[in-house]
Design a protein around this motif. Structure first.
Motif, PDB file in Angstrom:
ATOM      1  N   VAL A   5       3.055  -6.807   0.726  1.00  5.48           N
ATOM      2  CA  VAL A   5       2.856  -7.608   1.936  1.00  5.48           C
ATOM      3  C   VAL A   5       2.590  -6.719   3.145  1.00  5.48           C
ATOM      4  CG1 VAL A   5       3.956  -9.231   3.528  1.00  5.48           C
ATOM      5  CG2 VAL A   5       4.295  -9.490   1.076  1.00  5.48           C
ATOM      6  N   ILE A   6       1.636  -7.156   3.956  1.00  4.47           N
ATOM      7  CA  ILE A   6       1.369  -6.579   5.268  1.00  4.47           C
ATOM      8  C   ILE A   6       1.727  -7.673   6.269  1.00  4.47           C
ATOM      9  CG2 ILE A   6      -0.385  -5.666   6.842  1.00  4.47           C
ATOM     10  CD1 ILE A   6      -1.935  -4.783   4.257  1.00  4.47           C
ATOM     11  N   CYS A   8       1.905  -8.971  10.223  1.00  2.55           N
ATOM     12  CA  CYS A   8       1.366  -8.808  11.575  1.00  2.55           C
ATOM     13  C   CYS A   8       2.217  -9.629  12.544  1.00  2.55           C
ATOM     14  CB  CYS A   8      -0.082  -9.271  11.641  1.00  2.55           C
ATOM     15  SG  CYS A   8      -1.165  -8.363  10.528  1.00  2.55           S
ATOM     16  N   ARG A  20      -5.279 -11.348  10.427  1.00  4.33           N
ATOM     17  CA  ARG A  20      -5.159 -11.890   9.066  1.00  4.33           C
ATOM     18  C   ARG A  20      -6.514 -11.863   8.360  1.00  4.33           C
ATOM     19  NH1 ARG A  20      -2.246 -17.467   7.767  1.00  4.33           N
ATOM     20  NH2 ARG A  20      -1.428 -16.848   9.732  1.00  4.33           N
ATOM     21  N   ILE A  23      -7.550  -8.164   7.622  1.00  6.11           N
ATOM     22  CA  ILE A  23      -6.726  -7.551   6.586  1.00  6.11           C
ATOM     23  C   ILE A  23      -6.999  -8.193   5.230  1.00  6.11           C
ATOM     24  CG2 ILE A  23      -4.336  -7.292   5.796  1.00  6.11           C
ATOM     25  CD1 ILE A  23      -3.639  -6.807   8.813  1.00  6.11           C
ATOM     26  N   CYS A  24      -7.111  -9.505   5.181  1.00  7.01           N
ATOM     27  CA  CYS A  24      -7.400 -10.191   3.910  1.00  7.01           C
ATOM     28  C   CYS A  24      -8.748  -9.764   3.336  1.00  7.01           C
ATOM     29  CB  CYS A  24      -7.364 -11.702   4.096  1.00  7.01           C
ATOM     30  SG  CYS A  24      -5.703 -12.373   4.273  1.00  7.01           S
ATOM     31  N   TYR A  30      -3.193  -7.580  -1.453  1.00  9.01           N
ATOM     32  CA  TYR A  30      -2.025  -7.696  -0.581  1.00  9.01           C
ATOM     33  C   TYR A  30      -1.947  -9.094   0.012  1.00  9.01           C
ATOM     34  CZ  TYR A  30      -1.655  -2.622  -0.721  1.00  9.01           C
ATOM     35  OH  TYR A  30      -1.513  -1.324  -1.144  1.00  9.01           O
ATOM     36  N   GLN A  31      -0.740  -9.510   0.257  1.00  4.89           N
ATOM     37  CA  GLN A  31      -0.514 -10.759   0.977  1.00  4.89           C
ATOM     38  C   GLN A  31      -0.365 -10.407   2.453  1.00  4.89           C
ATOM     39  OE1 GLN A  31       2.843 -12.914  -0.572  1.00  4.89           O
ATOM     40  NE2 GLN A  31       3.117 -14.026   1.334  1.00  4.89           N
ATOM     41  N   CYS A  32      -0.996 -11.167   3.321  1.00  4.23           N
ATOM     42  CA  CYS A  32      -0.886 -10.936   4.759  1.00  4.23           C
ATOM     43  C   CYS A  32      -0.059 -12.062   5.365  1.00  4.23           C
ATOM     44  CB  CYS A  32      -2.268 -10.871   5.409  1.00  4.23           C
ATOM     45  SG  CYS A  32      -2.185 -10.485   7.172  1.00  4.23           S
ATOM     46  N   GLU A  33       1.073 -11.698   5.938  1.00  4.88           N
ATOM     47  CA  GLU A  33       1.941 -12.655   6.614  1.00  4.88           C
ATOM     48  C   GLU A  33       1.842 -12.419   8.119  1.00  4.88           C
ATOM     49  OE1 GLU A  33       3.828 -15.116   5.420  1.00  4.88           O
ATOM     50  OE2 GLU A  33       3.391 -14.722   3.308  1.00  4.88           O
ATOM     51  N   VAL A  34       2.092 -13.466   8.897  1.00  6.47           N
ATOM     52  CA  VAL A  34       2.045 -13.342  10.353  1.00  6.47           C
ATOM     53  C   VAL A  34       3.294 -13.957  10.971  1.00  6.47           C
ATOM     54  CG1 VAL A  34      -0.486 -13.309  10.467  1.00  6.47           C
ATOM     55  CG2 VAL A  34       0.731 -15.484  10.650  1.00  6.47           C
ATOM     56  N   ILE A 123      -4.234   1.451   8.177  1.00  2.02           N
ATOM     57  CA  ILE A 123      -3.399   0.823   7.151  1.00  2.02           C
ATOM     58  C   ILE A 123      -3.566   1.545   5.811  1.00  2.02           C
ATOM     59  CG2 ILE A 123      -2.993  -1.279   5.805  1.00  2.02           C
ATOM     60  CD1 ILE A 123      -3.714  -2.870   8.380  1.00  2.02           C
TER      61      ILE A 123
END
Length: 130
Positions: A5-6, A8, A20, A23-24, A30-34, A123
């Motif tokens: 997970v990354i 933000c 998002r 990064i996606c 990777y999963q991108c969470e905010v 990153i």
């Protein structure tokens, strides 16, 4: 769900949406969470941790309501020292950046408006340094 997970953190929704998307597009595994605040970010981190998922990178704004990014990253570092920490800001003062480098092992500081190539390279480089 991805085990990588990354996260933000920024109080501006438009910034989070851009991050998002960027990064996606470049980190498909990777999963991108905010999160819109440090408090919300802690909720995400704790929830993921409870599920056995580790956050590998945090990209955080500096000037946010409640808790500034350097303070947040120092607290993250105390609990999760291996997370790669990046500040993305248009307004951080140099003392805050210095503090984050010394007390949170800040990996990098990027300035807004950012170039997507710089974000992605930072990153990638951070992940490769783990």
């Amino acid at each position: 769900m991805s085990e990588k997970v990354i996260l933000c953190v920024d109080d501006e929704e438009i910034v989070l949406n851009s991050l998002r998307e960027q990064i996606c597009d470049h980190f498909e595994d990777y999963q991108c969470e905010v999160a819109e605040s440090a408090q919300e970010a802690w909720e995400v981190i704790d929830e993921l941790f409870d599920e056995g998922v580790n956050v590998l990178v945090i990209v955080s704004d500096w000037l946010m309501p409640g808790m500034k990014g350097d303070e947040f990253l120092v607290e993250v570092h105390k609990k999760f020292p291996k997370i790669i920490k990046v500040i993305l800001t248009g307004q951080a003062d140099e003392e805050a950046i210095k503090r984050a480098k010394e007390e949170a092992n800040l990996y990098s500081c990027l300035r807004k408006p950012w170039h997507v190539e710089d974000l992605i390279k930072t990153i990638h480089s951070g992940l490769n340094s783990r």
